[in-house]
Design a protein around this motif. Structure first.
Motif, PDB file in Angstrom:
ATOM      1  N   ALA A  41       1.900   5.152  25.286  1.00  0.00           N
ATOM      2  CA  ALA A  41       2.342   6.247  26.161  1.00  0.00           C
ATOM      3  C   ALA A  41       1.276   7.341  26.226  1.00  0.00           C
ATOM      4  CB  ALA A  41       3.662   6.820  25.648  1.00  0.00           C
ATOM      5  N   GLU A  42       0.666   7.649  25.080  1.00  0.00           N
ATOM      6  CA  GLU A  42      -0.367   8.699  25.035  1.00  0.00           C
ATOM      7  C   GLU A  42      -1.655   8.224  25.700  1.00  0.00           C
ATOM      8  OE1 GLU A  42      -1.947  12.074  24.892  1.00  0.00           O
ATOM      9  OE2 GLU A  42      -0.034  11.962  23.834  1.00  0.00           O
ATOM     10  N   ALA A  43      -2.084   7.017  25.357  1.00  0.00           N
ATOM     11  CA  ALA A  43      -3.356   6.496  25.893  1.00  0.00           C
ATOM     12  C   ALA A  43      -3.300   6.380  27.414  1.00  0.00           C
ATOM     13  CB  ALA A  43      -3.670   5.137  25.272  1.00  0.00           C
ATOM     14  N   ASP A  44      -2.133   5.996  27.945  1.00  0.00           N
ATOM     15  CA  ASP A  44      -2.020   5.722  29.381  1.00  0.00           C
ATOM     16  C   ASP A  44      -1.564   6.923  30.210  1.00  0.00           C
ATOM     17  OD1 ASP A  44      -2.886   3.219  28.863  1.00  0.00           O
ATOM     18  OD2 ASP A  44      -0.995   2.194  29.238  1.00  0.00           O
ATOM     19  N   ALA A  45      -1.274   8.053  29.548  1.00  0.00           N
ATOM     20  CA  ALA A  45      -0.856   9.243  30.304  1.00  0.00           C
ATOM     21  C   ALA A  45      -2.001   9.671  31.223  1.00  0.00           C
ATOM     22  CB  ALA A  45      -0.505  10.373  29.333  1.00  0.00           C
ATOM     23  N   GLY A  46      -1.683   9.914  32.480  1.00  0.00           N
ATOM     24  CA  GLY A  46      -2.709  10.404  33.404  1.00  0.00           C
ATOM     25  C   GLY A  46      -3.270   9.309  34.302  1.00  0.00           C
ATOM     26  N   ARG A  47      -4.170   9.711  35.209  1.00  0.00           N
ATOM     27  CA  ARG A  47      -4.794   8.764  36.144  1.00  0.00           C
ATOM     28  C   ARG A  47      -5.907   7.999  35.450  1.00  0.00           C
ATOM     29  NH1 ARG A  47      -5.376  13.428  38.626  1.00  0.00           N
ATOM     30  NH2 ARG A  47      -7.646  13.261  38.790  1.00  0.00           N
ATOM     31  N   GLY A  48      -6.216   6.823  36.008  1.00  0.00           N
ATOM     32  CA  GLY A  48      -7.368   6.086  35.485  1.00  0.00           C
ATOM     33  C   GLY A  48      -6.972   4.789  34.807  1.00  0.00           C
ATOM     34  N   LEU A  49      -7.972   4.148  34.226  1.00  0.00           N
ATOM     35  CA  LEU A  49      -7.812   2.830  33.609  1.00  0.00           C
ATOM     36  C   LEU A  49      -6.785   2.869  32.477  1.00  0.00           C
ATOM     37  CD1 LEU A  49      -9.355   0.183  34.082  1.00  0.00           C
ATOM     38  CD2 LEU A  49     -10.870   0.838  32.200  1.00  0.00           C
ATOM     39  N   LYS A  50      -5.884   1.875  32.443  1.00  0.00           N
ATOM     40  CA  LYS A  50      -4.852   1.820  31.393  1.00  0.00           C
ATOM     41  C   LYS A  50      -5.275   0.868  30.269  1.00  0.00           C
ATOM     42  CE  LYS A  50      -2.143   4.334  34.016  1.00  0.00           C
ATOM     43  NZ  LYS A  50      -2.435   5.754  34.023  1.00  0.00           N
ATOM     44  N   PHE A  51      -4.729   1.108  29.083  1.00  0.00           N
ATOM     45  CA  PHE A  51      -4.991   0.221  27.941  1.00  0.00           C
ATOM     46  C   PHE A  51      -4.231  -1.091  28.201  1.00  0.00           C
ATOM     47  CE2 PHE A  51      -4.954  -1.407  23.641  1.00  0.00           C
ATOM     48  CZ  PHE A  51      -6.100  -0.876  23.072  1.00  0.00           C
ATOM     49  N   PRO A  52      -4.891  -2.253  28.146  1.00  0.00           N
ATOM     50  CA  PRO A  52      -4.201  -3.498  28.519  1.00  0.00           C
ATOM     51  C   PRO A  52      -3.084  -3.845  27.534  1.00  0.00           C
ATOM     52  CG  PRO A  52      -6.411  -3.957  27.675  1.00  0.00           C
ATOM     53  CD  PRO A  52      -6.284  -2.474  27.753  1.00  0.00           C
ATOM     54  N   ARG A  53      -1.870  -4.038  28.049  1.00  0.00           N
ATOM     55  CA  ARG A  53      -0.717  -4.316  27.165  1.00  0.00           C
ATOM     56  C   ARG A  53      -0.844  -5.670  26.497  1.00  0.00           C
ATOM     57  NH1 ARG A  53       3.822  -0.415  27.784  1.00  0.00           N
ATOM     58  NH2 ARG A  53       2.728   1.219  28.910  1.00  0.00           N
ATOM     59  N   TRP A  54      -1.513  -6.628  27.184  1.00  0.00           N
ATOM     60  CA  TRP A  54      -1.670  -7.964  26.582  1.00  0.00           C
ATOM     61  C   TRP A  54      -2.521  -7.911  25.311  1.00  0.00           C
ATOM     62  CZ3 TRP A  54      -6.736  -8.941  26.061  1.00  0.00           C
ATOM     63  CH2 TRP A  54      -7.621  -8.394  26.984  1.00  0.00           C
ATOM     64  N   ALA A  55      -3.253  -6.797  25.130  1.00  0.00           N
ATOM     65  CA  ALA A  55      -4.167  -6.704  23.974  1.00  0.00           C
ATOM     66  C   ALA A  55      -3.433  -6.352  22.680  1.00  0.00           C
ATOM     67  CB  ALA A  55      -5.247  -5.657  24.255  1.00  0.00           C
ATOM     68  N   ARG A  56      -2.104  -6.190  22.760  1.00  0.00           N
ATOM     69  CA  ARG A  56      -1.375  -5.748  21.554  1.00  0.00           C
ATOM     70  C   ARG A  56      -1.597  -6.683  20.362  1.00  0.00           C
ATOM     71  NH1 ARG A  56       5.024  -4.055  20.888  1.00  0.00           N
ATOM     72  NH2 ARG A  56       4.863  -3.565  18.669  1.00  0.00           N
ATOM     73  N   LYS A  57      -1.460  -7.998  20.603  1.00  0.00           N
ATOM     74  CA  LYS A  57      -1.632  -8.964  19.487  1.00  0.00           C
ATOM     75  C   LYS A  57      -3.071  -8.925  18.968  1.00  0.00           C
ATOM     76  CE  LYS A  57       2.023 -12.386  19.713  1.00  0.00           C
ATOM     77  NZ  LYS A  57       2.974 -11.606  20.528  1.00  0.00           N
ATOM     78  N   TYR A  58      -4.011  -8.791  19.913  1.00  0.00           N
ATOM     79  CA  TYR A  58      -5.432  -8.746  19.522  1.00  0.00           C
ATOM     80  C   TYR A  58      -5.709  -7.545  18.609  1.00  0.00           C
ATOM     81  CZ  TYR A  58     -10.353  -7.576  19.825  1.00  0.00           C
ATOM     82  OH  TYR A  58     -11.627  -7.209  19.496  1.00  0.00           O
ATOM     83  N   VAL A  59      -5.247  -6.344  19.002  1.00  0.00           N
ATOM     84  CA  VAL A  59      -5.567  -5.161  18.178  1.00  0.00           C
ATOM     85  C   VAL A  59      -4.740  -5.134  16.891  1.00  0.00           C
ATOM     86  CG1 VAL A  59      -6.429  -3.716  20.062  1.00  0.00           C
ATOM     87  CG2 VAL A  59      -4.028  -3.586  19.454  1.00  0.00           C
ATOM     88  N   THR A  60      -3.612  -5.863  16.883  1.00  0.00           N
ATOM     89  CA  THR A  60      -2.767  -5.868  15.682  1.00  0.00           C
ATOM     90  C   THR A  60      -3.281  -6.878  14.649  1.00  0.00           C
ATOM     91  OG1 THR A  60      -0.880  -5.312  17.071  1.00  0.00           O
ATOM     92  CG2 THR A  60      -0.384  -6.027  14.843  1.00  0.00           C
ATOM     93  N   TYR A  61      -3.712  -8.067  15.127  1.00  0.00           N
ATOM     94  CA  TYR A  61      -4.023  -9.142  14.170  1.00  0.00           C
ATOM     95  C   TYR A  61      -5.502  -9.505  14.094  1.00  0.00           C
ATOM     96  CZ  TYR A  61       1.020  -9.613  14.517  1.00  0.00           C
ATOM     97  OH  TYR A  61       2.360  -9.345  14.502  1.00  0.00           O
ATOM     98  N   VAL A  62      -6.205  -9.447  15.212  1.00  0.00           N
ATOM     99  CA  VAL A  62      -7.599  -9.929  15.218  1.00  0.00           C
ATOM    100  C   VAL A  62      -8.583  -8.807  14.875  1.00  0.00           C
ATOM    101  CG1 VAL A  62      -9.400 -11.052  16.588  1.00  0.00           C
ATOM    102  CG2 VAL A  62      -6.997 -11.671  16.943  1.00  0.00           C
ATOM    103  N   LEU A  63      -8.421  -7.658  15.545  1.00  0.00           N
ATOM    104  CA  LEU A  63      -9.381  -6.562  15.358  1.00  0.00           C
ATOM    105  C   LEU A  63      -9.474  -6.093  13.896  1.00  0.00           C
ATOM    106  CD1 LEU A  63     -11.457  -4.920  16.808  1.00  0.00           C
ATOM    107  CD2 LEU A  63      -9.690  -3.354  17.611  1.00  0.00           C
ATOM    108  N   PRO A  64      -8.348  -5.961  13.172  1.00  0.00           N
ATOM    109  CA  PRO A  64      -8.479  -5.556  11.761  1.00  0.00           C
ATOM    110  C   PRO A  64      -9.311  -6.552  10.944  1.00  0.00           C
ATOM    111  CG  PRO A  64      -6.200  -5.315  12.475  1.00  0.00           C
ATOM    112  CD  PRO A  64      -6.931  -6.007  13.588  1.00  0.00           C
ATOM    113  N   ILE A  65      -9.220  -7.857  11.294  1.00  0.00           N
ATOM    114  CA  ILE A  65      -9.991  -8.867  10.553  1.00  0.00           C
ATOM    115  C   ILE A  65     -11.483  -8.671  10.825  1.00  0.00           C
ATOM    116  CG2 ILE A  65     -10.464 -11.356  10.375  1.00  0.00           C
ATOM    117  CD1 ILE A  65      -7.415 -11.751  10.918  1.00  0.00           C
TER     118      ILE A  65
END
Length: 458
Positions: A417-441
């Motif tokens: 909600a915070e990242a996407d507030a306002g005009r412009g490029l949105k954070f991709p929702r499909w990336a949730r699994k990636y940032v939760t499980y892959v990026l920390p590794i």
């Protein structure tokens, strides 16, 4: 609670945040890491990791800053679920900002010293050995080291004490505009040197055979590390600028703009260095010596070398000072957030504090030369850099990651909600699994590999 200042313009936010990211990592570390890892093929892998690794964490850091309207000293406390302990990280992040400045002020001092030396023509007619001796002489002189370091501390806090709009934004805009203009002039000059084409080919034509020589695994790790470190993410030094920007623009779009500017500066720095090195038959992979020993020799051989050398070190000084001002702004905001101090009071106290804390690094190559934490040739600077780069940045990035995706932290829904507030490029929702499980590794891998490189393969 006192109202937070705002930037006068969106450009101010982008230039200052980019100024924090554009530091010596871009213009000092990037070219020699490209040189060591096979040139253009490395650049492609680096760009890939910049997007998949650096961008999401930068958006998270800005989101925590903007949602809390506080520096990292208090931002987690403002957003964390009741009774949780996320705010403990604030102390580590504050320590990280101070530690970063404890050695960065000394290196920024070298840039100012070299600008002065170049402008005075001190390198004219020196042999390669004498240029090397000049750098060693600067490091061996405790008074000179402390003098240049103090100048950086006074300049940085002096700019911050004038206020966000009148000091930080106004002066950083001028510095960054000059930095970009000088960068362009130097790059064109370098590309037109006789014999520059070999360097351009090395830098711009991917040769995966060269990459194989360096070892594909090593190259991938170096690209990951550079993508991670270049953006200064993990200790909240970026988050503070999130607090100064309103909700009219989405944070993904703004982070992407900052990243593009950061990458362009690093890329164009390579267009200055590689053609110049090939024109004067110098190895571009000469490590940290590149700036202080290799390049002064290159400028010596050029027509009008003192002018080009002076311009180059003005550019380097601005790159260093833009980071110093950004991190000092963060340090001031700690005192203003935690104790309600005025900006002037916070600046005066921190001038003394940062100056004293920076003394060990300034004395590292001379009076404290006997202290070699990682064996012969290492110094206080290496230890401080290791603590920040190999420990606090990756660990801090993990904290931001888990805080933004975990239901035990701030949580995915609030973050999006915070990242996407306002005009412009949105954070991709499909990336949730990636940032939760892959990026920390990936971040954990960077942390562990940094230790292995330091202690096992060194």
């Amino acid at each position: 609670m006192q109202q937070r200042e705002r930037f006068g313009s969106r450009l101010g936010f982008i230039l200052i945040s980019a100024g924090c990211a554009i530091g010596l990592g871009n213009v000092w570390r990037f070219p020699y890491i490209v040189g060591q890892n096979g040139g253009a093929a490395f650049v492609l892998i680096y760009l890939f990791f910049l997007v998949v690794l650096g961008l999401p964490i930068m958006v998270m850091e800005f989101s925590v800053g903007r949602a809390s309207q506080k520096s990292v000293a208090s931002s987690f406390r403002a957003l964390e679920p009741k009774g949780s302990k996320w705010h403990w990280f604030g102390y580590f992040a504050m320590a990280g900002n101070y530690l970063l400045m404890m050695f960065y002020t000394t290196i920024a001092g070298w840039m100012l010293a070299y600008l002065f030396k170049m402008a005075r023509g001190e390198f004219n007619g020196l042999s390669a050995g004498q240029v090397q001796a000049a750098f060693q002489g600067l490091q061996a002189d405790p008074a000179a080291q402390i003098l240049w370091m103090l100048l950086v501390v006074l300049l940085g806090f002096g700019i911050c004490s004038l206020g966000l709009r009148n000091g930080v934004e106004k002066i950083t805009k001028v510095m960054m505009t000059c930095l970009l203009a000088i960068l362009g002039i130097l790059a064109v000059h370098s590309i037109l040197l006789p014999g520059a084409s070999e360097g351009l080919r090395f830098y711009l034509m991917p040769d995966f055979g060269k990459m194989a020589q360096s070892g594909a695994g090593n190259v991938v790790f170096a690209a990951m590390g550079q993508a991670f470190f270049t953006l200064s993410i993990g200790i909240g030094s970026m988050a503070i600028f999130g607090t100064y920007i309103d909700k009219e623009r989405s944070l993904m779009g703004e982070s992407l703009n900052i990243m593009i500017l950061d990458t362009c500066v690093a890329f164009v720095a390579g267009l200055i260095i590689f053609p110049a090195c090939s024109a004067f038959n110098v190895q571009p992979d000469s490590g940290p010596n590149l700036i202080f020993i290799t390049l002064p020799n290159v400028f010596n051989g050029m027509e009008g070398g003192a002018l080009w050398g002076s311009l180059f070190f003005i550019f380097m000084s601005f790159a260093a000072l833009s980071t110093v001002v950004a991190v000092f702004e963060n340090i001031l905001s700690f005192a203003m957030d935690l104790w309600g101090w005025s900006r002037r009071k916070a600046a005066l106290i921190n001038i003394l504090l940062v100056a004293v804390l920076s003394v060990p690094c300034a004395l590292g190559p001379n009076l404290l030369g006997g202290f070699t934490p990682f064996g012969p040739g290492s110094s206080v600077l290496d230890l401080e850099d290791f603590i920040v780069s190999n420990n606090l940045l990756p660990l801090g990035a993990l904290v931001y990651l888990f805080f933004c995706v975990s239901r035990y932290g701030w949580g995915w829904d609030q973050f999006i909600a915070e990242a996407d507030a306002g005009r412009g490029l949105k954070f991709p929702r499909w990336a949730r699994k990636y940032v939760t499980y892959v990026l920390p590794i990936i971040v954990l891998y960077i942390l562990i590999q940094g230790y292995l490189d330091k202690f096992l393969f060194h």
